[in-house]
Scaffold this motif. Sequence first.
Motif, short mmCIF file in Angstrom:
data_model
loop_
_atom_site.label_atom_id
_atom_site.label_comp_id
_atom_site.label_asym_id
_atom_site.label_seq_id
_atom_site.Cartn_x
_atom_site.Cartn_y
_atom_site.Cartn_z
N GLY A 1 0.81 -1.21 0.00
CA GLY A 1 0.00 0.00 0.00
C GLY A 1 0.84 1.26 0.00
O GLY A 1 0.53 2.21 0.72
N SER A 2 1.88 1.29 -0.84
CA SER A 2 2.82 2.40 -0.79
C SER A 2 2.73 3.32 -2.01
O SER A 2 3.69 4.00 -2.35
CB SER A 2 4.25 1.89 -0.63
N SER A 3 1.57 3.35 -2.65
CA SER A 3 1.41 4.26 -3.79
C SER A 3 1.01 5.66 -3.35
O SER A 3 1.09 6.60 -4.14
CB SER A 3 0.36 3.71 -4.78
N ASP A 4 0.56 5.81 -2.11
CA ASP A 4 0.25 7.14 -1.59
C ASP A 4 0.23 7.09 -0.06
O ASP A 4 0.51 6.07 0.56
CB ASP A 4 -1.08 7.67 -2.14
N GLY A 5 -0.07 8.22 0.56
CA GLY A 5 -0.27 8.29 2.00
C GLY A 5 0.93 7.89 2.84
O GLY A 5 2.08 8.14 2.48
N ILE A 6 0.64 7.28 3.97
CA ILE A 6 1.69 6.90 4.92
C ILE A 6 2.69 5.94 4.29
O ILE A 6 3.90 6.06 4.49
CB ILE A 6 1.06 6.27 6.18
N GLY A 7 2.20 4.99 3.51
CA GLY A 7 3.09 4.02 2.91
C GLY A 7 4.10 4.66 1.99
O GLY A 7 5.29 4.32 2.01
N ARG A 8 3.64 5.58 1.15
CA ARG A 8 4.57 6.23 0.23
C ARG A 8 5.56 7.10 0.98
O ARG A 8 6.75 7.13 0.65
CB ARG A 8 3.80 7.08 -0.80
N HIS A 9 5.10 7.80 2.01
CA HIS A 9 6.01 8.65 2.77
C HIS A 9 7.06 7.79 3.49
O HIS A 9 8.24 8.16 3.55
CB HIS A 9 5.25 9.50 3.78
N THR A 10 6.65 6.66 4.02
CA THR A 10 7.59 5.74 4.64
C THR A 10 8.64 5.29 3.62
O THR A 10 9.84 5.24 3.91
CB THR A 10 6.84 4.52 5.20
N ALA A 11 8.17 4.97 2.42
CA ALA A 11 9.09 4.54 1.36
C ALA A 11 10.06 5.65 0.98
O ALA A 11 11.26 5.39 0.76
CB ALA A 11 8.29 4.11 0.13
N GLU A 12 9.58 6.88 0.90
CA GLU A 12 10.45 8.00 0.55
C GLU A 12 11.58 8.16 1.57
O GLU A 12 12.74 8.35 1.20
CB GLU A 12 9.63 9.28 0.48
N ILE A 13 11.23 8.07 2.84
CA ILE A 13 12.24 8.23 3.89
C ILE A 13 13.28 7.10 3.82
O ILE A 13 14.50 7.34 3.87
CB ILE A 13 11.58 8.25 5.28
N LEU A 14 12.81 5.87 3.69
CA LEU A 14 13.72 4.73 3.69
C LEU A 14 14.60 4.71 2.45
O LEU A 14 15.80 4.40 2.52
CB LEU A 14 12.92 3.44 3.81
N ALA A 15 14.02 5.04 1.28
CA ALA A 15 14.81 5.06 0.05
C ALA A 15 15.86 6.17 0.11
O ALA A 15 17.01 5.99 -0.32
CB ALA A 15 13.90 5.24 -1.15
N ARG B 1 17.08 -0.41 0.12
CA ARG B 1 16.48 -0.91 -1.12
C ARG B 1 15.00 -1.16 -0.86
O ARG B 1 14.64 -2.15 -0.23
CB ARG B 1 17.18 -2.19 -1.58
N VAL B 2 14.18 -0.27 -1.35
CA VAL B 2 12.75 -0.28 -1.04
C VAL B 2 11.95 -0.73 -2.26
O VAL B 2 12.11 -0.18 -3.35
CB VAL B 2 12.28 1.11 -0.59
N ASP C 1 2.29 5.77 -10.79
CA ASP C 1 2.32 6.96 -9.93
C ASP C 1 3.30 6.77 -8.78
O ASP C 1 4.04 7.71 -8.41
CB ASP C 1 0.92 7.23 -9.37
N ALA C 2 3.32 5.57 -8.21
CA ALA C 2 4.21 5.30 -7.08
C ALA C 2 5.67 5.39 -7.50
O ALA C 2 6.50 5.98 -6.79
CB ALA C 2 3.91 3.92 -6.49
N GLN C 3 6.01 4.81 -8.64
CA GLN C 3 7.40 4.84 -9.09
C GLN C 3 7.86 6.26 -9.39
O GLN C 3 9.01 6.63 -9.08
CB GLN C 3 7.57 3.97 -10.35
N LYS C 4 6.97 7.07 -9.95
CA LYS C 4 7.31 8.48 -10.20
C LYS C 4 7.51 9.24 -8.90
O LYS C 4 8.38 10.10 -8.79
CB LYS C 4 6.21 9.13 -11.04
N ALA C 5 6.69 8.93 -7.90
CA ALA C 5 6.76 9.64 -6.63
C ALA C 5 7.99 9.24 -5.82
O ALA C 5 8.52 10.05 -5.06
CB ALA C 5 5.50 9.38 -5.80
N ASP D 1 13.67 6.58 -6.40
CA ASP D 1 14.77 5.78 -5.89
C ASP D 1 14.35 4.37 -5.48
O ASP D 1 15.20 3.57 -5.08
CB ASP D 1 15.40 6.48 -4.67
N ALA D 2 13.06 4.07 -5.58
CA ALA D 2 12.59 2.73 -5.22
C ALA D 2 13.12 1.70 -6.21
O ALA D 2 13.33 1.99 -7.40
CB ALA D 2 11.06 2.69 -5.19
N ALA D 3 13.32 0.48 -5.71
CA ALA D 3 13.86 -0.59 -6.55
C ALA D 3 12.84 -1.09 -7.55
O ALA D 3 13.20 -1.67 -8.59
CB ALA D 3 14.33 -1.74 -5.67
N GLY D 4 11.57 -0.89 -7.29
CA GLY D 4 10.52 -1.35 -8.18
C GLY D 4 9.17 -1.32 -7.49
O GLY D 4 9.06 -0.94 -6.32
#
Length: 257
Positions: A8-22, A27-28, A40-44, A47-50
Amino acid sequence: MATILITGSSDGIGRHTAEILAAAGHRVTLHARNERRAEDAQKAVPDAAGVLVGDLASLAQTRELADRAVAAGPFDVVIHNAGIGGGQRAPEITEDGLERIFQVNTVAPYLLTALMPVPARLIYLTSGLESAGRARLDDAQWRARPWDGMQAYSDSKLYDVMLAFAVAQRRPGTLSNAVDPGWIRTRLGGPQATDDLPEGAETQVWLATSDEPAATVTGHYFKRRTSLRANPQAYDEGLRDRLLDLCAELTGVALPG
């Protein structure tokens, strides 16, 4: 560097968590329920691995997601962030004949946990509303009770805590914890929510990466990096076993361990 999957990391808390970790060099791998949201998630999070795709409201797609995760892994950390709210006026039944909130919020993380290799750390997002949850495992699908969407949501968040605690007990080599991120201003939380995204992500990031003694525990319920007492039902081993049995019956997959 840790390898981390966040559902669930395409938006909201999940995406923000991914941004910080990446941004910290981990390797997120992201997850989205369809291809459009995956783009949309990959653009946001460039640095994510996929991005892995799979709709958690479908048992078949959840199994496919688990297969994709196995191919993309192994993962040191899995953060079960995906979830839906309880604003529905009537129960929504999925293609599998299951009530949608229960399937997405509880059955899907159970099935992913059962099918994926055991990571070093597991984090299950819950909600402060778990305190109002009732473990009605005799009617988890809301077939016998008048529908109450917010109660269904609260119940599912209690089940997430129970799942985290059950995994902690069955897999002592894995750090398995539940996190209440707070009432965060996201699409799910709504504009009236009291907390911002950084507060909603901080505890998951800490549990995923820190070697501090307070973060390397298992079977805890956290909010703001503080271990709190959860709903008393979450500590009932018999109830937890019944939840696992129900999920195994619905999915056809038992939780190893």
